[in-house]
Design an enzyme around this catalytic site. Structure first.
Site, PDB file in Angstrom:
ATOM      1  N   TYR A 171      68.787  -4.393  54.824  1.00 51.81           N
ATOM      2  CA  TYR A 171      68.371  -5.188  53.992  1.00 51.81           C
ATOM      3  C   TYR A 171      67.905  -5.743  55.445  1.00 51.81           C
ATOM      4  CZ  TYR A 171      71.846  -8.780  53.909  1.00 51.81           C
ATOM      5  OH  TYR A 171      72.560 -10.197  54.394  1.00 51.81           O
ATOM      6  N   ARG A 208      65.303  -4.579  64.252  1.00 48.25           N
ATOM      7  CA  ARG A 208      66.826  -4.736  64.129  1.00 48.25           C
ATOM      8  C   ARG A 208      67.001  -3.471  62.654  1.00 48.25           C
ATOM      9  NH1 ARG A 208      69.635  -9.847  61.986  1.00 48.25           N
ATOM     10  NH2 ARG A 208      68.343  -9.633  60.173  1.00 48.25           N
ATOM     11  N   ARG A 264      76.531  11.383  41.103  1.00 48.65           N
ATOM     12  CA  ARG A 264      77.384  10.260  41.706  1.00 48.65           C
ATOM     13  C   ARG A 264      77.703  11.560  42.681  1.00 48.65           C
ATOM     14  NH1 ARG A 264      82.974   8.495  42.232  1.00 48.65           N
ATOM     15  NH2 ARG A 264      82.214   6.542  43.667  1.00 48.65           N
ATOM     16  N   LYS A 273      72.761  -4.022  59.389  1.00 52.10           N
ATOM     17  CA  LYS A 273      73.025  -5.314  58.007  1.00 52.10           C
ATOM     18  C   LYS A 273      73.077  -4.654  56.747  1.00 52.10           C
ATOM     19  CE  LYS A 273      69.773  -8.991  57.360  1.00 52.10           C
ATOM     20  NZ  LYS A 273      70.791 -10.128  57.348  1.00 52.10           N
ATOM     21  N   GLU A 312      81.620 -15.639  62.686  1.00 47.20           N
ATOM     22  CA  GLU A 312      80.213 -16.075  62.677  1.00 47.20           C
ATOM     23  C   GLU A 312      80.279 -16.699  61.059  1.00 47.20           C
ATOM     24  OE1 GLU A 312      76.781 -12.548  62.593  1.00 47.20           O
ATOM     25  OE2 GLU A 312      78.509 -10.979  61.170  1.00 47.20           O
ATOM     26  N   LEU A 352      76.719  -9.214  62.960  1.00 46.66           N
ATOM     27  CA  LEU A 352      75.317  -9.205  62.883  1.00 46.66           C
ATOM     28  C   LEU A 352      74.423 -10.034  64.200  1.00 46.66           C
ATOM     29  CD1 LEU A 352      73.395  -7.878  61.073  1.00 46.66           C
ATOM     30  CD2 LEU A 352      72.584 -10.136  60.021  1.00 46.66           C
TER      31      LEU A 352
HETATM   32  N1  PLP Z   1      75.533 -13.232  60.279  1.00 42.36           N
HETATM   33  C1  PLP Z   1      75.485 -12.716  59.063  1.00 42.36           C
HETATM   34  C2  PLP Z   1      76.766 -12.056  58.279  1.00 42.36           C
HETATM   35  C3  PLP Z   1      74.161 -13.055  58.393  1.00 42.36           C
HETATM   36  O1  PLP Z   1      73.675 -12.298  56.941  1.00 42.36           O
HETATM   37  C4  PLP Z   1      72.378 -13.063  59.368  1.00 42.36           C
HETATM   38  C5  PLP Z   1      71.823 -13.599  58.263  1.00 42.36           C
HETATM   39  O2  PLP Z   1      71.252 -13.227  56.979  1.00 42.36           O
HETATM   40  C6  PLP Z   1      73.097 -13.397  60.240  1.00 42.36           C
HETATM   41  C7  PLP Z   1      74.151 -13.411  60.848  1.00 42.36           C
HETATM   42  C8  PLP Z   1      71.636 -14.085  60.649  1.00 42.36           C
HETATM   43  O3  PLP Z   1      70.600 -13.508  60.942  1.00 42.36           O
HETATM   44  P1  PLP Z   1      69.281 -13.802  60.569  1.00 42.36           P
HETATM   45  O4  PLP Z   1      69.558 -14.931  62.052  1.00 42.36           O
HETATM   46  O5  PLP Z   1      68.881 -12.734  61.703  1.00 42.36           O
HETATM   47  O6  PLP Z   1      68.999 -14.084  59.475  1.00 42.36           O
END
Ligand code: PLP
Length: 285
Positions: free
Chosen positions: A31, A50, A99, A149, A181, A205
């Site tokens: 997503y 991304r 499935r 993501k 994070e 991420l």
């Molecule tokens: N880290 C995680 C785990 C996230 O889910 C997100 C955003 O959803 C981010 C960092 C920040 O990413 P972005 O700046 O691209 O929204």
């Protein structure tokens, strides 16, 4: 609200996806969340790149071109009259009609693509940014490919619930003694004017907002250091904050009950938020 599903714009109650969809059965999907300011898309290109990378890492096919994706985003913003808010985009490996752990043949199973808008008037002017938020620390027990993501968001969701139960706003995740994070954002501290955030790897991420904020910080001659930090170091820092597409730059004023700096949002986070919003408005498409 009008939503988009597999080539069609429909009222949300008419949009349907199969019960065999691998996104639903296996969290087999990726997503993106793109913010909208002044009715325009912030950093669309970054999100599109991304997305392409996430799809590639999972051997998934893109259901349309980046140009078509941009058109769909714009069409939904227009149809729903969004001035400020977000667009959510999800692509799953589709519905093979049963499935099975094995990936279906991409020649016979098309990906599922869904987009919807979230109207958030006042997103940029969020009063919470003037107060800052509190976080708790929790162990990072997610899988090892956090750079992709994916829609596997159960642990981040549990983390936000743990924070809520503890009377805090969110959680920062800790692995081997260092912050990776936030549950849905990238984490930073400020010490002696220097902005410190974990370096990119498969552990986090690669935030689109992170990339933009670090670029703006360097352009403004602010010092940036990409390295890991512990909760103790963050508690003793001058400032802490996080970044994400939906919250922009958000000050963190309390970590595990301890006030950071003065306990109020600091000047570096406030300045970065202002620069980020100004620049994003200028370059939004
Ligand atoms: N880290 C995680 C785990 C996230 O889910 C997100 C955003 O959803 C981010 C960092 C920040 O990413 P972005 O700046 O691209 O929204």
């Amino acid at each position: 609200r009008t939503v988009y599903v597999n080539g069609e714009y429909l009222p949300e109650e008419e949009a349907k996806v199969s019960i065999f969809d691998r996104g639903f059965l296996m969290a087999d999907g990726v997503y993106e969340v793109t913010s909208v300011l002044d009715g325009k898309l912030v950093d669309f290109e970054g999100h599109a790149k991304r997305l392409e990378r996430s799809l590639g890492e999972l051997e998934m096919k893109a259901p349309c071109t980046t140009g078509e994706l941009l058109e769909i985003h714009r069409e939904l913003v227009a149809r729903n009259g969004i001035e400020e808010g977000m667009i959510y985009l999800q692509i799953t490996r589709g519905s093979p009609g049963d499935r099975d752990f094995v990936f279906p043949d991409p020649e016979t199973t098309a990906p599922t693509i869904v987009l919807f808008t979230q109207n958030k008037p006042g997103l940029a002017d969020n009063p919470v940014a003037k107060q800052g938020i509190s976080v708790i620390s929790i162990e990072d027990i997610r899988w090892g490919r956090r750079d992709i993501k994916t829609v596997q968001l159960l642990y981040p969701s549990m983390g936000k619930m743990m924070a809520k139960k503890a009377g805090a706003d969110d959680a920062w995740l800790v692995e081997d003694g260092k912050v990776t994070e936030g549950t849905s954002n990238n984490a930073y501290i400020v010490k002696g004017g220097k902005i410190i955030t974990r370096a990119l790897s498969n552990d986090i991420l690669h935030g689109i907002t992170r990339a933009a904020v670090l670029r703006f910080a360097r352009e403004a001659q602010m010092e940036v250091e990409e390295r890991s930090f512990s909760i103790e170091e963050a508690q003793g820092a001058d400032e802490a904050f996080f970044t994400s597409a939906s919250a922009f730059v958000m000050p963190v004023v309390k970590i595990d009950g301890a006030e950071v700096g003065t306990g109020k949002p600091g000047p570096v986070a406030a300045r970065l938020r202002e620069i980020y919003l100004d620049e994003s408005r200028k370059t939004a498409i």
